[in-house]
Every structure is written in C-alpha cells, then in structure tokens.
Design an enzyme around this catalytic site. Structure first.
Site, PDB file in Angstrom:
ATOM      1  N   ASP A  13     -23.202 -32.813 -16.494  1.00  0.00           N
ATOM      2  CA  ASP A  13     -22.768 -33.722 -17.559  1.00  0.00           C
ATOM      3  C   ASP A  13     -21.721 -34.650 -16.977  1.00  0.00           C
ATOM      4  O   ASP A  13     -21.186 -34.409 -15.886  1.00  0.00           O
ATOM      5  CB  ASP A  13     -22.191 -32.923 -18.736  1.00  0.00           C
ATOM      6  CG  ASP A  13     -21.720 -33.808 -19.878  1.00  0.00           C
ATOM      7  OD1 ASP A  13     -22.496 -34.682 -20.308  1.00  0.00           O
ATOM      8  OD2 ASP A  13     -20.576 -33.652 -20.328  1.00  0.00           O
ATOM      9  N   SER A  14     -21.390 -35.684 -17.728  1.00  0.00           N
ATOM     10  CA  SER A  14     -20.356 -36.619 -17.285  1.00  0.00           C
ATOM     11  C   SER A  14     -18.964 -35.983 -17.301  1.00  0.00           C
ATOM     12  O   SER A  14     -18.052 -36.473 -16.645  1.00  0.00           O
ATOM     13  CB  SER A  14     -20.357 -37.866 -18.177  1.00  0.00           C
ATOM     14  OG  SER A  14     -20.125 -37.499 -19.524  1.00  0.00           O
ATOM     15  N   TYR A  45     -19.869 -41.859 -19.125  1.00  0.00           N
ATOM     16  CA  TYR A  45     -21.115 -42.490 -18.714  1.00  0.00           C
ATOM     17  C   TYR A  45     -21.584 -43.527 -19.738  1.00  0.00           C
ATOM     18  O   TYR A  45     -22.356 -44.412 -19.420  1.00  0.00           O
ATOM     19  CB  TYR A  45     -22.224 -41.432 -18.571  1.00  0.00           C
ATOM     20  CG  TYR A  45     -22.230 -40.663 -17.270  1.00  0.00           C
ATOM     21  CD1 TYR A  45     -21.160 -40.722 -16.373  1.00  0.00           C
ATOM     22  CD2 TYR A  45     -23.321 -39.860 -16.933  1.00  0.00           C
ATOM     23  CE1 TYR A  45     -21.177 -40.013 -15.193  1.00  0.00           C
ATOM     24  CE2 TYR A  45     -23.350 -39.145 -15.746  1.00  0.00           C
ATOM     25  CZ  TYR A  45     -22.278 -39.220 -14.882  1.00  0.00           C
ATOM     26  OH  TYR A  45     -22.304 -38.517 -13.706  1.00  0.00           O
ATOM     27  N   GLY A  46     -21.140 -43.365 -20.980  1.00  0.00           N
ATOM     28  CA  GLY A  46     -21.694 -44.140 -22.089  1.00  0.00           C
ATOM     29  C   GLY A  46     -21.528 -45.637 -21.979  1.00  0.00           C
ATOM     30  O   GLY A  46     -22.248 -46.400 -22.622  1.00  0.00           O
ATOM     31  N   CYS A  76     -26.422 -34.180 -20.862  1.00  0.00           N
ATOM     32  CA  CYS A  76     -25.740 -35.435 -21.176  1.00  0.00           C
ATOM     33  C   CYS A  76     -26.769 -36.348 -21.804  1.00  0.00           C
ATOM     34  O   CYS A  76     -27.814 -36.619 -21.195  1.00  0.00           O
ATOM     35  CB  CYS A  76     -25.191 -36.052 -19.887  1.00  0.00           C
ATOM     36  SG  CYS A  76     -24.558 -37.731 -20.045  1.00  0.00           S
ATOM     37  N   ASN A  77     -26.509 -36.792 -23.016  1.00  0.00           N
ATOM     38  CA  ASN A  77     -27.469 -37.641 -23.710  1.00  0.00           C
ATOM     39  C   ASN A  77     -27.656 -38.977 -23.002  1.00  0.00           C
ATOM     40  O   ASN A  77     -28.768 -39.490 -22.914  1.00  0.00           O
ATOM     41  CB  ASN A  77     -27.013 -37.877 -25.151  1.00  0.00           C
ATOM     42  CG  ASN A  77     -27.331 -36.708 -26.056  1.00  0.00           C
ATOM     43  OD1 ASN A  77     -28.336 -36.693 -26.739  1.00  0.00           O
ATOM     44  ND2 ASN A  77     -26.459 -35.708 -26.055  1.00  0.00           N
ATOM     45  N   THR A  78     -26.556 -39.554 -22.485  1.00  0.00           N
ATOM     46  CA  THR A  78     -26.658 -40.848 -21.810  1.00  0.00           C
ATOM     47  C   THR A  78     -27.543 -40.743 -20.582  1.00  0.00           C
ATOM     48  O   THR A  78     -28.462 -41.550 -20.379  1.00  0.00           O
ATOM     49  CB  THR A  78     -25.262 -41.357 -21.412  1.00  0.00           C
ATOM     50  OG1 THR A  78     -24.440 -41.452 -22.589  1.00  0.00           O
ATOM     51  CG2 THR A  78     -25.339 -42.724 -20.762  1.00  0.00           C
ATOM     52  N   GLU A 155     -12.100 -35.062 -25.158  1.00  0.00           N
ATOM     53  CA  GLU A 155     -11.648 -34.750 -23.797  1.00  0.00           C
ATOM     54  C   GLU A 155     -10.122 -34.726 -23.692  1.00  0.00           C
ATOM     55  O   GLU A 155      -9.565 -34.017 -22.845  1.00  0.00           O
ATOM     56  CB  GLU A 155     -12.241 -35.751 -22.807  1.00  0.00           C
ATOM     57  CG  GLU A 155     -13.754 -35.703 -22.763  1.00  0.00           C
ATOM     58  CD  GLU A 155     -14.342 -35.748 -21.363  1.00  0.00           C
ATOM     59  OE1 GLU A 155     -13.631 -36.162 -20.438  1.00  0.00           O
ATOM     60  OE2 GLU A 155     -15.517 -35.361 -21.218  1.00  0.00           O
ATOM     61  N   CYS A 187     -24.669 -36.688 -28.558  1.00  0.00           N
ATOM     62  CA  CYS A 187     -23.797 -36.617 -27.385  1.00  0.00           C
ATOM     63  C   CYS A 187     -23.282 -35.192 -27.333  1.00  0.00           C
ATOM     64  O   CYS A 187     -22.902 -34.633 -28.365  1.00  0.00           O
ATOM     65  CB  CYS A 187     -22.632 -37.608 -27.503  1.00  0.00           C
ATOM     66  SG  CYS A 187     -21.386 -37.422 -26.195  1.00  0.00           S
ATOM     67  N   THR A 188     -23.275 -34.595 -26.139  1.00  0.00           N
ATOM     68  CA  THR A 188     -22.937 -33.170 -26.057  1.00  0.00           C
ATOM     69  C   THR A 188     -21.470 -32.879 -26.363  1.00  0.00           C
ATOM     70  O   THR A 188     -21.114 -31.725 -26.588  1.00  0.00           O
ATOM     71  CB  THR A 188     -23.299 -32.596 -24.669  1.00  0.00           C
ATOM     72  OG1 THR A 188     -22.791 -33.458 -23.648  1.00  0.00           O
ATOM     73  CG2 THR A 188     -24.809 -32.460 -24.524  1.00  0.00           C
ATOM     74  N   HIS A 189     -20.637 -33.902 -26.392  1.00  0.00           N
ATOM     75  CA  HIS A 189     -19.254 -33.695 -26.839  1.00  0.00           C
ATOM     76  C   HIS A 189     -19.172 -33.477 -28.356  1.00  0.00           C
ATOM     77  O   HIS A 189     -18.278 -32.800 -28.849  1.00  0.00           O
ATOM     78  CB  HIS A 189     -18.387 -34.907 -26.499  1.00  0.00           C
ATOM     79  CG  HIS A 189     -18.102 -35.084 -25.052  1.00  0.00           C
ATOM     80  ND1 HIS A 189     -19.056 -35.489 -24.147  1.00  0.00           N
ATOM     81  CD2 HIS A 189     -16.954 -34.926 -24.342  1.00  0.00           C
ATOM     82  CE1 HIS A 189     -18.503 -35.574 -22.947  1.00  0.00           C
ATOM     83  NE2 HIS A 189     -17.231 -35.238 -23.045  1.00  0.00           N
TER      84      HIS A 189
END
Length: 273
Positions: A13-14, A45-46, A76-78, A155, A187-189
């Site tokens: 992931d980012s 990354y977005g 990571c969705n992006t 984050e 988004c995984t966040h």
C-alpha cells in the site's frame, strides 16, 4: 507445491491504509505468512499520475518477489485502479486488487440500484468503480466523491478529532442528500473512519469494506490453486513489515490497527528495485 503453501503473501500500500486489508487477511487466513510493504516515503498515491503509480508498483513487486511471495495483494485502491492491469501482464505471480471485490459486494448489497463510492482523487478520476459496477449491472447508478483529506487525517492520528467529523460532513453532505443505499469505502484508509462515516450517513446505507471482500477473494484463490497454508507444514503466522521511510511512526500507528504489536519495521530503499 508444499513450498508454495508455506510461502508468504505479499501485500503493499502507499502507507498504513493497507493494514486494514492485512487485518482482515489475518482473521480469514490465520495460518498464512505475510510480508507487508508500506510506501511511506512516497505517500499519498492519490494525487500522482498513472505512470508514476505503475512505476512505484513495479518497484514494490520486485522487492516482494525477493521475499519469495506466492501471491500479491495490492491493498491500495489507487494502485489497484491505475496499475493492476499493467503489473498483471508484467509479472508471473497472481496479483489481486481491492477494487473488484468491493464493487461486487456493492452490486450484491444495493436494492435500489444506487451506489456511492468515496475514494482518493486518482481513484475517483479513473472512474474504475463505475466501470466495474456497471459492467456487472448496467442499471446501477454510481455516484463517486473524492475525499482527499481522509488519508492524511488517518495517517496523522486525527481519527478522534473534531476536525475529522467536520471534514466528513463537508465531503459527504452532497452524497447524504442522494438516495444511495450502499456506499463503498474506496480507499483502504477509510475503514479506520468507518464508525464516524456510518454515524453521519445513517443506518439505511450499507457500507462496503473492500478489505474484507479482498481477504475472502484471496482465500478462494489460494484454495483453488492449492496454495493455502493449512498450518501443518513448517512455519506459519509469521508477519514481516517493511516501509520506505519513517519506520517508527509506521510501527506506532500500525500497533493501533493490528490485533497485535509489531516488534520491528524495516526500512527498504525501494528506488533500488
């Protein structure tokens, strides 16, 4: 084949968001070994271009292959939206993304054929959720909304701060006024803000967490390809964590997400791959 069974699963992931996918993997696949890489030096990354995301993903996959992984999850969705097709063609290892599992779950969840998607700028601009959902059911209307501040809020540890509630209202007010009955946390966040998003959006909307759906798809893939670790051969439930920067900050945050404390996190010069 026994070596394949005990080989680890690579996840990247980012930053820290992909840990929500790892958490679900540990719940659903408790015997599997996992190697996680968080690209903390280059997050987010977005806001980056597709070519850049593909290059970053290629570097990380080359690193994970050095760890002898049997499959890779792009948590990571992006990167799933912008790089999955490119890296699948390039690397000889099964690679899963998080977009298709989440899209499929939303298609199954909606009753009035109206689905909302929240994600990063890059994920929303790619339109990947709309494309995949409408491929599954062309009658479904998809409303996408970019929520770029959700990632830094998570984050930087602002999950419980009043400003997060205000930002959720700012971004989601327009979506709340629609009559969607399912919403994908694209988004995984975002699952780390799930309870607050649910509180704001209300109980009538089913919130889809692609992390869970991805773990279930991974379980199916491993069983179909006879690669699942049943825990009877050699080491299992071994987890390694790597980052491209700020290892201690990552470890501190990860310990608030994971079901156990992470003893060490190693820094990798990912540009070397």
């Amino acid at each position: 084949m026994e070596g394949k069974k005990t080989a680890p699963i690579g996840v990247f992931d980012s930053g820290v968001g992909g840990l929500t996918v790892v958490r679900e993997m540990i719940r659903q696949l408790p015997d599997e070994n996992i190697v996680y890489f968080g690209d903390t030096a280059r997050v987010p990354y977005g806001s980056k271009s597709q070519n850049t995301i593909i290059r970053f993903s290629e570097q990380i996959i080359r690193f994970l292959q050095k760890k002898q992984v049997k499959t890779i999850v792009i948590a990571c969705n992006t990167a799933s939206a912008l790089a999955l097709d490119a890296v699948r063609d390039e690397f000889d290892v099964p690679i899963l993304g998080v977009v298709t599992p989440g899209a499929r779950a939303a298609v199954e969840a909606t009753r009035n054929l109206k689905v909302g998607v929240v994600g990063t700028d890059a994920t929303v601009q790619s339109g990947v959720y709309t494309k995949i959902i409408q491929r599954m059911n062309p009658k479904i209307e998809v409303i996408e909304k970019a929520c770029p501040l959700f990632v830094p809020l998570v984050e930087e540890g602002f999950k419980e701060h009043n400003v997060t509630r205000e930002i959720i209202e700012y971004y989601l007010e327009s979506m709340k006024s629609t009559d969607i009955d399912a919403m994908i946390l694209g988004c995984t966040h975002y699952p780390l803000l799930r309870s607050k998003i649910r509180t704001y959006m209300g109980d009538k909307i089913q919130i889809v967490n692609p992390a869970y759906e991805t773990a279930m798809d991974l379980k199916k893939l491993l069983e179909e390809q006879n690669m699942a670790n049943d825990g009877t051969k050699g080491p299992h439930s071994h987890y390694e964590f790597f980052v491209s920067d700020a290892a201690e900050k990552f470890r501190h945050f990860a310990n608030t997400v994971m079901p156990f404390d992470i003893p060490t996190t190693n820094v990798v010069n990912i540009e070397a791959y």
